[in-house]
Design a protein around this motif. Sequence first.
Motif, short mmCIF file in Angstrom:
data_model
loop_
_atom_site.label_atom_id
_atom_site.label_comp_id
_atom_site.label_asym_id
_atom_site.label_seq_id
_atom_site.Cartn_x
_atom_site.Cartn_y
_atom_site.Cartn_z
N THR A 89 0.43 -1.38 0.32
CA THR A 89 0.40 -0.04 0.17
C THR A 89 0.79 0.62 0.00
N ARG A 94 3.03 1.39 -3.28
CA ARG A 94 1.37 2.11 -4.54
C ARG A 94 1.26 3.66 -4.01
N THR A 117 -6.52 0.66 -1.39
CA THR A 117 -5.86 0.09 -1.39
C THR A 117 -5.44 -1.37 -0.22
#
Length: 307
Positions: free
Chosen positions: A35, A38, A56
């Motif tokens: 997470t 990203r 996410t």
Amino acid sequence: MGKVEEFEELRPLLFSIAYRILGSVGEAEDAVQETWLRYDASATRPDSVKSFLSATVTRLAIDVLRSARVRRESYVGPWLPEPLLDDPYGDPARAAELADSVSMAALLLLERLSPLERSVFVLRDVFGFGFDEIAATVGRSEAACRQLLVRARRHMHDGRPRFEADREERRELAGRFFDALLQGDVDGLRALLSADVQLVGDSGGKAPALPRTVAGNDKVARLLSAFYPQLRSLGVSFEASEVNGQPGAVLRDRDGRLLQILALDILDGRVHTIRSVLNPDKLSHLGPPADAWAVDREFRARRKRDR
């Protein structure tokens, strides 16, 4: 506030979401790390960082759970969640509120749900997310998410664990249980165990374990009293500890390596379930695991000499 600071502030929440969906500390930590990667790579700033990161980590956890379920079908013996000793929340009051939702009993109930049901239940009933956020996270309409929640609640309610309301009473009873356990006090154990108590062991085939779940007051009391006092004579130490928000204990070998985690379910003044995690893969996040096979060999040799 920069990205790093924003993420670290929300890390406890992200881990708590992922762990409840996955029942695995390692997999939850991996989902949290992915997470971050990203988020760090995103060029635009979301309107709500919390919503973006929560969505996410939830999607990542759902993907992992779908593949994990296939692996668990071939797992050797009973499967238990990886034990969690320290709640990541810095706020003790909030940690206490969440304790029952992270218990072994609750996580095993969540295992009965589909990945989407499980995620909707965790986001809504545990962490209070709105249906608009949940719908965007799981890719379903708000109406569909409400139906998923209804089904999830029904399953959870049917087998919902009911614990003693007073945490101090649970702790006190657990202390008496472990005293009787280490003294080999069969009568004392019988008095503290429910009539239909169960002893469940998770070794994953990687440590000595019971071939099946042991049930019944007398059987469990005799087995415990014959085994645990002997472990102390081998240098095994016992440390009372909360395990997944419930009373439990940490066992270490004479070199301080993790041998076993015990977790108790307590209801109506009795111990109803004893869960034992021996699989070294499920203990390594807490420290170096012990060689349980070596301890078992020494245990058997000692008993043979004592006969």
